[in-house]
Design an enzyme around this catalytic site. Structure first.
Site, PDB file in Angstrom:
ATOM      1  N   HIS A  65       0.843  -1.197   0.000  1.00 30.82           N
ATOM      2  CA  HIS A  65       0.000   0.000   0.000  1.00 30.82           C
ATOM      3  C   HIS A  65       0.873   1.239   0.000  1.00 30.82           C
ATOM      4  O   HIS A  65       2.044   1.198   0.387  1.00 30.82           O
ATOM      5  CB  HIS A  65      -0.920   0.007   1.223  1.00 30.82           C
ATOM      6  CG  HIS A  65      -0.194  -0.078   2.523  1.00 30.82           C
ATOM      7  ND1 HIS A  65       0.256  -1.271   3.041  1.00 30.82           N
ATOM      8  CD2 HIS A  65       0.173   0.868   3.412  1.00 30.82           C
ATOM      9  CE1 HIS A  65       0.857  -1.055   4.197  1.00 30.82           C
ATOM     10  NE2 HIS A  65       0.832   0.244   4.447  1.00 30.82           N
ATOM     11  N   CYS A 226       1.764   3.576  11.375  1.00 32.24           N
ATOM     12  CA  CYS A 226       2.725   3.098  10.378  1.00 32.24           C
ATOM     13  C   CYS A 226       2.988   4.228   9.397  1.00 32.24           C
ATOM     14  O   CYS A 226       2.267   5.230   9.396  1.00 32.24           O
ATOM     15  CB  CYS A 226       2.197   1.848   9.666  1.00 32.24           C
ATOM     16  SG  CYS A 226       0.759   2.130   8.615  1.00 32.24           S
TER      17      CYS A 226
END
Length: 707
Positions: A65, A226
């Site tokens: 991603h 993250c």
């Protein structure tokens, strides 16, 4: 707004053998659906994210991603591999691959959907249903969370994963039955036996024993984050919450993701028995958790071994291990991005000083410029208006404006230094910063000296704040001790160590500017023009502006030329975009054409940021075009010998410009160069794409499609 995933974005027979090939295969589906504008650019962003940390998860899941400027809307593509693909998970290859693409400015609604998906990936029934899906539409429906499809697919997933769910239900039913029958009978038997064994007359009333209060459960607050903030952040949160429930521990998670974050209730943090940080980027507002047992790990640990983390924080609490008290955070760092490096923070500190200095520049510089316009260039030799002022004489009013402006200008260097130090160390940095800036003026170190003084002052205060101080002295530290010690250190360094070399450098720079002529001046003008147009009001733009303003403190012919070149170049980008949208409007979207109308006014007012909407939509064509025009304008302004005493641009300072007609000609030529280049580049793009920019597909996304 389109759905997050459709059947066209699902590949149930993904044949790729490597993670790069898998990402390309799924990204091609996104590009075919018009959701990715530049396939290679997007794949480069995916690879860069993968290089930070592998995206493979236990349980056969790969979740590459990224956030990318080449994505038009939040999108998810799903692939299922029969042979498995290595995404770096500890337990082996992944057979379920989710490629998540989020635009650089993704909206919170879609990002919340992505976070929900990330949580579902921790559910075995959900992943089992995906493994058993036979049609792309069914898989897409399950991922979207459509209720009918999800229920049907969930049942199929339960069947596919074995009898675990059924067994659990059966066990639950047995347990429930035991509660309703056996447990009830067992409860009645002791009562009956007691009644038969003890005669009623012999019974003595005894006070009931107070019921034992259940012990409060161990409470943990956690932060997960993250680098991208759209996958691992929420998966770690889900994993920690589930592990907490299994261990009988209350776990409350704050997910610091891309959709923003909602801070945990302060009372909840205050009552917490321990803290878990599962993160790969800096935790925001970390000082809230000071003084508590803390376990600090990467986000993958929060996903893969949550039970261990919970056990570890409980052990720390039992041993009485707590973190150190929070150290004061500088104002510019409180709002810092999670991935800010030292270089980024340094830029913010410098920009803090510049931003506080600019109002003094504007007020003082414009007053001085008006004084010259009214009283001529000899007004600087007028006596003090406190001793001589004639109400009916224009020269007296001009002298008043000049002397007020001079006082305001005198604050430039101390304010710059003081607020650089403030950005680094909060209010304790103000005193040594201002002192260092004033010393820079005293020793003629100028603008450069003030910049260095601010950095030294901030660093000294930060160093002092790191020293452990007895509690009894903490109250006087920011009021007495820090200002005293830091001012002495900064004063010593500025007067005796760095001040003289900086002053010599400043003098050399000033002499060089005053001696600029011919080719050297033209090259400098081109460089300053490039800097003004590179980031359209950003840090590099401000560096060029601050360089020019610094020369106004001791104006000479060279510094006035620099000021004119910088101001002229800063007007070019918005004017060029306005001209381009007027001449070839079909190359721009409807929104850009509307922005082009406003850009005329913004450019004429020296608001370079007026070109930002165009650069954000198509940076590879707009920014180089703007830089080319800015370089031409800066070079021509220098070649024409234009001068400017005001620290501002725009058409309203034209009366204060030396060689005003040539100055306007330089701006016009640069504007035409930029407009012609952007039209040429967009025209080439349009020819290769085969459709104009204002097609319905382009207008629907609101983003210019890059070739």
């Amino acid at each position: 707004m389109s759905e997050l995933i459709t059947a066209e974005l699902v590949d149930l027979d993904l044949s790729a053998e490597t993670k790069d090939a898998a990402a390309r295969s799924l990204a091609e589906r996104m590009a075919a659906s018009g959701r990715v504008t530049d396939l290679e650019g997007f794949l480069a962003d995916v690879a860069a994210r993968e290089a930070q940390m592998p995206t493979g998860l236990d349980g056969g899941i790969g979740i590459p991603h990224c956030r990318s400027t080449h994505v038009t809307e939040p999108t998810l593509a799903f692939g299922r591999s029969a042979s498995g693909i290595d995404f770096g998970a500890p337990d082996g290859p992944a057979d379920l691959i989710f490629l998540i693409a989020a635009p650089a400015g993704g909206d919170a609604d879609h990002l919340s959907i992505l976070s929900t998906l990330a949580r579902h990936l921790m559910d075995g029934e959900f992943t089992g249903a995906l493994r058993s899906a036979t049609e792309p539409g069914r898989a897409a429906s399950l991922i979207r969370g459509d209720a009918p499809e999800a229920a049907e697919a969930g049942a199929a997933g339960a069947d596919a994963t074995g009898a675990d769910a059924t067994g659990a239900d059966a066990t639950g039913a047995d347990a429930s039955g035991a509660d309703e029958t056996g447990a009830g009978e067992a409860a009645e038997e002791p009562t009956t036996a007691a009644a038969e064994a003890t005669p009623p007359a012999a019974a003595e009333p005894t006070p009931p024993e107070p019921a034992a209060q259940p012990a409060a459960p161990f409470r943990i607050v956690a932060i997960t984050s993250c680098p991208t903030g759209i996958a691992h952040t929420y998966m770690a949160a889900e994993s920690l919450e589930k592990a907490g429930t299994a261990a009988g521990v209350e776990v409350f998670v704050e997910t610091q993701g891309s959709a923003g974050f909602k801070r945990l209730d302060p009372q909840l943090v205050a009552d917490a028995d321990g803290v878990i940080f599962a993160h790969d980027v800096e935790v925001r507002d970390k000082e809230r958790f000071a003084g508590k047992p803390i376990v600090d790990v990467g986000v993958k640990a929060g996903i893969n071994r949550p039970a261990e983390l919970i056990a570890e924080v409980r052990q720390k609490a039992a041993r009485g291990e707590v973190s150190a008290p929070a150290r004061p955070t500088a104002p510019m760092d409180k709002g810092a991005g999670a991935t800010d490096s030292y270089a980024t923070r340094l830029r913010k500190w410098l920009m803090t000083g510049v931003s506080y200095m600019v109002p003094f520049v504007a007020a003082g510089g414009l007053l001085i410029a008006l004084a010259f316009a009214i009283g001529g260039y000899t007004i600087n030799k007028a006596p003090s208006v406190a001793d001589h002022f004639v109400w009916t004489e224009a020269t007296s009013w001009a002298a008043l404006l000049f002397q007020i402006g001079g006082v305001a200008f005198g604050f430039l260097v101390p304010v710059l230094a003081g607020f650089i130090a403030y950005g680094m160390a909060d209010r304790p940095g103000l005193v040594p910063g201002f002192v260092g800036g004033a010393i820079a003026l005293t020793i003629n170190a100028g603008f450069l000296g003030g910049l260095i003084a601010g950095l030294i002052a901030g660093a000294v205060v930060m160093a002092i704040q790191r020293v452990t101080i007895p509690p009894v002295l903490r109250g006087i530290m920011p009021v007495v001790v820090i200002p005293l010690i830091s001012s002495v250190i900064v004063g010593f360094l500025m007067f005796l160590v760095v001040g003289k070399p900086v002053a010599a450098l400043q003098k050399g720079l000033t002499d060089w500017l005053s001696g600029l002529s011919g080719a050297n001046a033209i090259i400098l003008g081109a460089i300053l023009g490039l800097m003004m147009c590179f980031d359209l009001g950003g840090p590099l733009n401000k560096v060029a502006y601050a360089f020019a303003v610094g020369g106004l403190a001791n104006p000479n012919e060279g510094s006035l030329k620099v000021m004119a070149a910088v101001m002229a170049a800063g007007m070019v980008p918005p004017l060029a975009m306005a001209l381009a949208t007027t001449v070839r409007g079909r190359l721009f979207t409807k929104a850009e054409r509307e922005n082009g109308k406003a850009a005329w006014v913004l450019g004429a007012s020296f608001i370079t940021e007026g070109a930002i909407p165009f650069a954000a939509a198509d940076p590879l064509r707009v920014i180089p075009s703007a830089m080319a025009g800015g370089a031409v304008t800066g070079a021509l302004s220098m070649a024409f010998g234009c001068t400017l005493r005001a620290p501002h641009g725009g058409i309203f300072v034209v009366p204060l410009i030396g060689q005003p007609l040539l100055y306007l000609l330089a701006i016009a030529i640069g504007t035409c160069v930029s407009a012609a280049l952007v039209i040429l580049l967009k025209g080439l793009r349009g020819a290769s794409a085969g459709s104009p920019a204002d097609t319905p597909a382009s207008d629907a996304s609101g983003v210019t499609v890059a070739a």
